[in-house]
Design a protein around this motif. Structure first.
Motif, short mmCIF file in Angstrom:
data_model
loop_
_atom_site.label_atom_id
_atom_site.label_comp_id
_atom_site.label_asym_id
_atom_site.label_seq_id
_atom_site.Cartn_x
_atom_site.Cartn_y
_atom_site.Cartn_z
N ALA A 42 116.01 -20.73 -37.46
CA ALA A 42 117.25 -20.17 -37.49
C ALA A 42 118.06 -19.47 -38.49
N PHE A 98 116.65 -17.76 -40.84
CA PHE A 98 116.18 -16.64 -40.73
C PHE A 98 116.88 -15.71 -40.18
N GLY A 99 117.20 -16.16 -38.78
CA GLY A 99 118.09 -15.35 -37.82
C GLY A 99 119.45 -15.00 -38.60
N LEU A 100 120.11 -15.93 -39.15
CA LEU A 100 121.37 -15.61 -39.77
C LEU A 100 121.28 -14.82 -40.78
N PHE A 155 119.36 -12.14 -41.06
CA PHE A 155 119.41 -11.01 -40.32
C PHE A 155 120.80 -10.67 -40.00
N ILE A 156 121.46 -11.24 -39.52
CA ILE A 156 122.54 -11.37 -38.90
C ILE A 156 123.64 -10.66 -40.05
N SER A 161 122.69 -7.53 -41.61
CA SER A 161 122.91 -6.39 -40.91
C SER A 161 124.46 -6.01 -40.70
N LEU A 173 125.57 -4.53 -43.97
CA LEU A 173 125.04 -2.90 -43.99
C LEU A 173 125.83 -2.15 -43.30
N ILE A 174 126.06 -2.47 -42.16
CA ILE A 174 127.19 -1.92 -41.35
C ILE A 174 128.46 -1.63 -41.79
N PRO A 230 107.90 -8.39 -46.30
CA PRO A 230 108.03 -9.78 -45.69
C PRO A 230 108.48 -9.77 -44.22
N LEU A 231 108.90 -8.39 -43.67
CA LEU A 231 108.97 -8.59 -42.33
C LEU A 231 107.91 -8.92 -41.41
N PHE A 233 107.88 -12.45 -40.87
CA PHE A 233 108.68 -12.87 -39.84
C PHE A 233 108.50 -12.69 -38.44
N TYR A 252 120.18 -0.83 -38.51
CA TYR A 252 120.94 -1.95 -38.93
C TYR A 252 121.38 -2.87 -37.82
N TYR A 253 121.61 -2.07 -36.58
CA TYR A 253 121.96 -2.75 -35.09
C TYR A 253 120.85 -3.61 -34.80
N MET A 307 118.50 -4.75 -36.73
CA MET A 307 118.22 -6.06 -37.42
C MET A 307 119.30 -6.95 -36.68
N LEU A 308 120.43 -6.50 -36.55
CA LEU A 308 121.54 -7.39 -35.98
C LEU A 308 121.11 -8.13 -34.81
N PHE A 356 118.07 -8.48 -33.50
CA PHE A 356 116.85 -9.23 -33.86
C PHE A 356 117.28 -10.64 -34.34
N GLY A 357 118.39 -10.61 -35.18
CA GLY A 357 118.87 -12.03 -35.85
C GLY A 357 119.44 -12.95 -34.70
N ILE A 358 120.34 -12.12 -33.80
CA ILE A 358 120.93 -13.08 -32.80
C ILE A 358 119.93 -13.35 -31.83
N LEU A 399 116.75 -14.34 -32.28
CA LEU A 399 116.21 -15.46 -32.86
C LEU A 399 117.16 -16.69 -32.91
N VAL A 400 118.38 -16.64 -33.30
CA VAL A 400 119.08 -17.69 -33.19
C VAL A 400 119.56 -18.30 -31.70
#
Lengths: 288, 316, 245
Positions: free
Chosen positions: A104, A106-108, A110-111, A114, A117-118, B235-236, B239, B276-277, B279-280, B282-284, B286-287
Motif C-alpha cells: 500500500a 508503494f501505492g502512496l 506513486f500517488i 505524481s 509532478l503535476i 525499478p518500475l 513493482f 503523471y496522471y 502514475m497517479l 496506478f497508485g490509487i 494499487l491502494v
C-alpha cells in the motif's frame, strides 16, 4: 592530510545527521506501526519542495520548519487513520499486514509523487540560503550545511527525549513492545499508531527541508532517500530508534569515505553493505 | 450436476483458447504496426507478471527482483546481439537470468518476509549502479545501441515466450511441486518436516521464474534500440508485476493474466500522453485494491457469482 | 532392537543449556512417553531429533545410522515423522492435499501420483477424516486438525512417529479417541515417542517413560517405576500436587 580527513569526517557527519533524522522517522513507522513505509522518501520530497515553494514567497527556510513539519505530520496521521488502520484490522496476521502495508505504501509513493509532478513539474529546483563559506579547522564548508547538521542533531535529540521522557513517548514505546497489552493498559492503540506514523512523516518532512537548504532538489528525489533510509534502519536494527540515529551517522561516514575514494560507487557501496548486512546480521548492529 | 457443467464448459474453453491463438498468431498479417507493438508490450507485461506469480504467488515471498532479471536479459541481448543469431541471444538472456536467480535464491531464500523483499529490491539497484559505474569509468560510454529487428519478429518471439511462460506456470501449479510451493507459503517449517526440500524447491522455482523475465528482456531490448542502466534496471519493472498480479487476483491462475492485460493496456494508452496522471491512477488503484479487493478482480467476480447463486437458491 | 538412540545430546540457547548431555533410546515397537515440567526441554529434544534445530554436541542415531546433522526433509524421508505442539497444518489447502504432500514428498522411495493418492486416502481413513477430504484444513475443529497432522505424518510412511501434545486442548471424548488412535498406530508397527502433559493418559498407554527436568534426564522406566520414583514425585508430580492444592 589532516584537513582532508576533517573534510571527509565533517561531510560524513552532515550526511549522517540527515540520514539519522530520516531513519528515526521510518524506524518509528516500522518499529511501532509495523509499516515499512516505501513512501517515506515522498515525505522528504514534500518537505524539501515545500521549503522551496515557500522560499519563493520570501519565507525563511528555518521558519518553514514550523509549517512543513505540522503539514507532513497531518498528512501522515490522516493516511494512517484511513488506509493503514483499515489494513491492520482486516489482516489475518502481522506478517500479512507487513506485506500488504508495504505494498500500500508503494501505492502512496506513486500517488504523492505524481501529484507533486503535476503541481511542480520534474525540473531540478534550488535556492540560495546562507551559502557563505565557514572555515572549520582548515576545511571550508558552506554555512547552510553546518546549520542543517546542527538542526538535524537538535531535532533528533528532541525527538529522542520526547520518547524517553514524556508520558506520550512512554505510551508509544509500550505500544511498540506489545500492542495488545498496551491496549489493555488504557493506551488508545489506533491513536498512538497513527501518531507514530504522523511523527515519522514529520521527521521526513524536517529532513527534506534541511536537505533543500544544502542541495538542489526535485520531485523524484524520494525513492533514493527511501532506500538509503531502509539501509540505515536495517543497519541500526529494524525498529530501534537509537540504532537508527547511530546507523545514520555510520552510513553517512561510509558514504563520505567512498565518495572521496571513488564518487561513482557511493550508492553501490551502500547497496553492497545493505545486502551483506541482510545476509549476515539482519537484526542490525543494535538489534536483539 | 456440477460435473456436467464442468464437462460442457471444457470444450467451450478450449475452443475459445484456440480462437484467441489464431487471432494472435496472424495479427502481424492483418493488424496495423501500432497494434502489433501494443500487443507485444501487453505480452511482455503478462510474461513478467505470470513469471512473478509462479514463485511469489504460492509461496508468499514478495520478490522485487523482476527488474533485475528483466534487465539482465536486456543487457545480455545488447552485448551479444551483434555477434549471435536471435534465438541464441534470447536463450543466453534467459540463462543468465536463471543463473543470477539461482545464486541469489541460494543466498537469500532463508530470509523471511520483508527482508527478502528488501534484498531483492537492493539487488536491482546494486546492478544498476555497478553497471553505471562500469560504463562511466571503464568503457567511457553511457548506454548501448541494440541491433534493430522488425516488429513482426519481435512479436512472434514474445508470443512464443508468453506461451512458454503460461504453459510452465500452468503445469507447475498443477504438479506436486505446485502443491509443495503452496504448503511453503502456508507453513514452511511443516513443509520441511513433511519431507519437502524447501531450500532447493524455492531456489529452483525462483530461477525458473527468472528464466522468462530474462527472455522477455532479451527480446524487448531489440525493440527499444537504445538502452542504459536506468532504462534496463528500472525499478518500475519490479513493482508492475506485483501490482498487476494483485489487481487481477492471485487466487486463480488466470487472475494475474487479466490484471496484466488491463494494466498493460492502460499503461500503453496513457503513459506517453499523460505520464503523471498514469502514475497517479496506478497508485490509487494499487491502494484501493489492497484495501478493498484482497482477492483482486477474480476474487470480486467469484464473490459476485457466489452472491448471485445464493440469491437464486433463496428464491427457489 | 533400538530404533532411536541419542548420546550426550546437548543444545544451548545463548549461554543456557536447554538440553544437556541427555542419553536416551527408543526400542522398535514401543510407545515411549517424554514428560517433564514446562521448560524441561521436551519440545527442544523433539526439534533436535527431527532436525528443526542443530545440536551443539552429541549424536542421534536412527536404526543405527547417524541422523543428527541431516536436514529436516532428510530426517523425514529416513522414516522419522512428527507432529507439532501448536498444530501446523496447511490451512488453505484441502485436507486431502495436506496428506498428499506427505505421501508425495515424505517417503524415501518416490511414489507414482496414483500410489501417493491411494496412500493419502488410506491415511485419512485410518484417522477417520476421509469424509472431509475436500474441506480446507483451517475449517476443521482442533481435534480434527490434530488428527490431520497425524495423518500427514503417517502418509510419509514413518517407522518412528514423534507426537507433540496430541491431547492438550481436547475434551474427554476426543482424548479417548486420540489415545485409541495412538495404540492403533503402534499396532501398525510404528514406534512412537510422545510428549504429553496429561498424566493419566500417558501412564495408561506408554510402555516406558523418560522424564526431563531442566534439560537433564532425571528418570526413566515403566509407568509404575516412574510413579514410584522419589525424584520424579519431588520435581514433577510434586510440582503438580502443589499447584493443585
Amino acid at each position: 592530510m589532516i584537513v582532508e580527513i576533517l573534510d571527509i569526517v565533517i561531510a560524513g557527519l552532515l550526511l549522517g545527521g540527515l540520514y539519522a533524522l530520516i531513519a528515526m522517522g521510518l524506524s518509528l513507522q516500522y518499529g511501532v506501526a509495523r509499516v515499512l513505509n516505501i513512501s517515506h522518501g515522498e515525505f522528504i520530497m514534500l518537505g524539501a519542495l515545500g521549503a522551496w515553494f515557500l522560499f519563493g514567497f520570501g519565507v525563511n527556510p528555518l521558519v518553514s520548519l514550523a509549517i512543513c513539519g505540522p503539514v507532513t505530520f497531518i498528512i501522515g496521521f490522516l493516511l494512517y487513520r484511513t488506509v493503514f488502520t483499515r489494513l491492520r484490522t482486516s489482516s489475518a496476521s502481522i506478517g500479512a499486514y507487513e506485506g500488504s502495508s508495504m505494498l500500500a505504501s508503494f501505492g502512496l509513493l506513486f500517488i504523492i509523487q505524481s501529484i507533486a509532478l503535476i503541481a511542480w513539474g520534474s525540473g531540478i529546483k534550488g535556492y540560495t540560503y546562507l551559502a557563505f563559506p565557514v572555515n572549520v579547522g582548515g576545511a571550508l564548508f558552506a554555512a547552510n550545511r553546518l546549520v542543517a547538521l546542527a538542526f538535524a542533531v537538535f531535532l533528533g535529540l528532541v525527538f529522542y527525549f520526547f520518547l524517553v521522557r514524556t508520558r506520550l513517548g512512554k505510551a508509544i514505546r509500550a505500544a511498540a513492545q506489545d500492542p495488545a497489552t498496551a491496549g489493555l493498559m488504557g493506551v488508545n492503540i489506533n491513536q498512538v499508531l497513527a501518531l507514530c506514523f504522523g511523527l515519522g512523516a514529520m521527521m521526513a518532512g524536517f529532513a527534506g527541508l534541511l536537505i533543500s537548504i544544502c542541495y538542489p532538489v526535485n520531485t523524484t528525489m524520494g525513492l533514493e532517500y527511501t532506500i538509503i533510509t531502509i539501509i540505515v534502519v536495517v543497519l541500526g536494527g529494524l525498529g530501534s530508534i537509537p540504532g537508527s540515529f547511530i546507523g545514520g551517522f555510520i552510513l553517512g561516514l561510509i558514504g563520505s569515505i567512498v565518495t572521496y575514494l571513488e564518487p561513482g560507487l557511493s550508492l553501490a557501496a551502500y547497496y553492497v553493505l545493505f545486502m551483506l548486512l541482510l545476509l549476515v546480521r539482519p537484526t542490525g548492529i543494535l538489534g536483539k | 450436476m456440477d460435473k456436467t457443467t464442468v464437462l460442457s464448459k471444457k470444450p467451450l474453453f478450449l475452443g475459445l483458447l484456440f480462437l484467441l491463438f489464431i487471432l494472435f498468431a496472424f495479427l502481424p498479417l492483418y493488424g496495423s504496426v501500432y497494434s502489433v507493438i501494443l500487443v507485444t508490450a501487453i505480452f511482455m507485461h503478462i510474461v513478467l507478471t505470470v513469471s512473478w506469480v509462479i514463485f511469489s504467488g504460492p509461496t508468499g515471498y514478495i520478490s522485487l527482483a523482476s527488474a533485475a532479471f528483466f534487465g539482465v536479459g536486456i543487457y545480455t541481448s545488447a552485448i551479444l546481439g551483434k555477434t549471435f543469431p536471435l534465438p541464441i541471444v534470447i536463450c543466453f538472456g534467459a540463462l543468465t537470468s536463471f543463473c543470477l536467480a539461482l545464486f541469489v535464491g541460494a543466498l537469500t531464500l532463508r530470509l523471511r518476509g520483508i527482508y527478502f523483499s528488501m534484498f531483492t529490491f537492493g539487488l536491482v539497484l546494486l546492478i544498476q549502479q555497478l553497471l553505471l559505474w562500469y560504463e562511466v569509468n571503464i568503457t567511457h560510454t553511457r548506454g548501448r545501441f541494440v541491433i534493430v529487428i522488425n516488429n513482426a519478429t519481435i512479436y512472434y518471439v514474445m508470443f512464443a515466450i508468453l506461451a512458454a511462460t503460461i504453459l510452465t506456470a500452468y503445469f507447475i501449479s498443477r504438479s506436486k511441486y505446485g502443491l509443495a510451493l503452496q504448503s511453503i507459503g502456508e507453513d514452511e517449517e511443516a513443509s520441511a518436516h513433511t519431507g519437502i526440500n524447501v531450500t532447493v524447491l524455492k531456489t529452483i522455482i525462483f530461477a525458473v521464474s527468472a528464466l522468462f523475465a530474462g527472455a522477455a528482456g532479451a527480446i524487448m531490448a531489440t525493440r527499444w534500440t537504445y538502452i542504459d542502466p536506468f532504462i534496463a534496471f528500472n525499478p518500475l519493472f519490479s513493482f508492475m508485476p506485483v501490482l498487476m498480479a494483485i489487481f487481477g487476483g492471485m487466487g486463480q491462475f488466470y487472475g494475474s493474466i487479466i490484471g496484466a492485460v488491463i494494466f498493460a493496456y492502460l499503461q500503453e494508452m496513457l503513459i506517453t500522453r499523460f505520464p503523471y496522471y498514469y502514475m497517479l491512477i496506478f497508485g490509487i488503484i494499487l491502494v484501493v485494491v489492497i484495501l478493498y479487493l484482497p482477492g483482486g478482480l477474480v476474487g470480486l467476480l467469484q464473490k459476485w457469482r457466489k452472491g448471485d447463486l445464493a440469491e437464486k437458491h433463496a428464491n427457489t | 532392537m533400538r530404533i532411536l538412540e541419542g548420546e550426550g545430546v546437548t543444545k544451548y540457547f545463548g549461554g543456557l543449556a536447554a538440553i544437556s548431555n541427555v542419553g536416551f533410546h527408543v526400542d522398535q515397537g514401543e510407545i515411549v512417553g517424554l514428560i517433564g515440567p514446562n521448560g524441561a526441554g521436551k519440545t527442544t529434544l523433539f526439534n533436535l531429533i527431527s532436525a528443526a534445530l542443530v545440536l551443539n554436541s552429541g549424536v542421534i542415531k536412527f536404526k543405527g545410522e547417524k541422523i543428527s546433522g541431516l536436514k529436516p526433509h532428510q530426517v523425514c524421508r529416513a522414516g522419522v515423522a512428527r507432529t507439532f505442539q501448536s498444530v501446523k497444518i496447511f490451512g488453505n489447502i484441502p485436507v486431502l492435499g495436506n496428506v498428499l504432500l506427505g505421501s508425495l514428498f515424505g517417503t524415501s522411495t518416490g511414489m507414482s501420483s496414483a500410489d501417493a493418492a491411494r496412500e493419502a486416502m488410506e491415511s485419512l481413513e485410518f484417522v477417520g477424516l476421509s469424509t472431509m477430504r475436500a474441506t480446507p484444513a483451517k475449517d476443521l475443529t482442533l481435534a480434527n486438525q490434530k488428527r490431520l497432522e497425524v495423518a500427514r505424518a503417517l502418509a510419509t510412511q514413518p517407522d518412528l512417529l514423534l507426537i507433540d501434545e496430541l491431547i492438550a486442548g481436547l475434551n474427554p471424548t476426543e482424548t479417548a479417541q486420540a489415545m485409541e488412535l495412538v495404540t492403533r498406530i503402534r499396532d501398525r508397527g510404528i514406534t512412537i515417542l510422545m510428549i504429553e502433559h496429561v498424566m493419566k493418559a500417558i501412564m495408561s498407554i506408554c510402555d516406558r517413560i523418560i522424564v526431563l527436568h531442566h534439560g537433564e534426564k532425571i528418570a526413566e522406566g515403566t509407568p509404575q517405576e516412574i510413579t514410584a520414583s522419589k525424584t520424579v514425585v519431588e520435581v514433577y508430580l510434586g510440582d503438580q500436587a502443589y499447584a493443585g492444592s
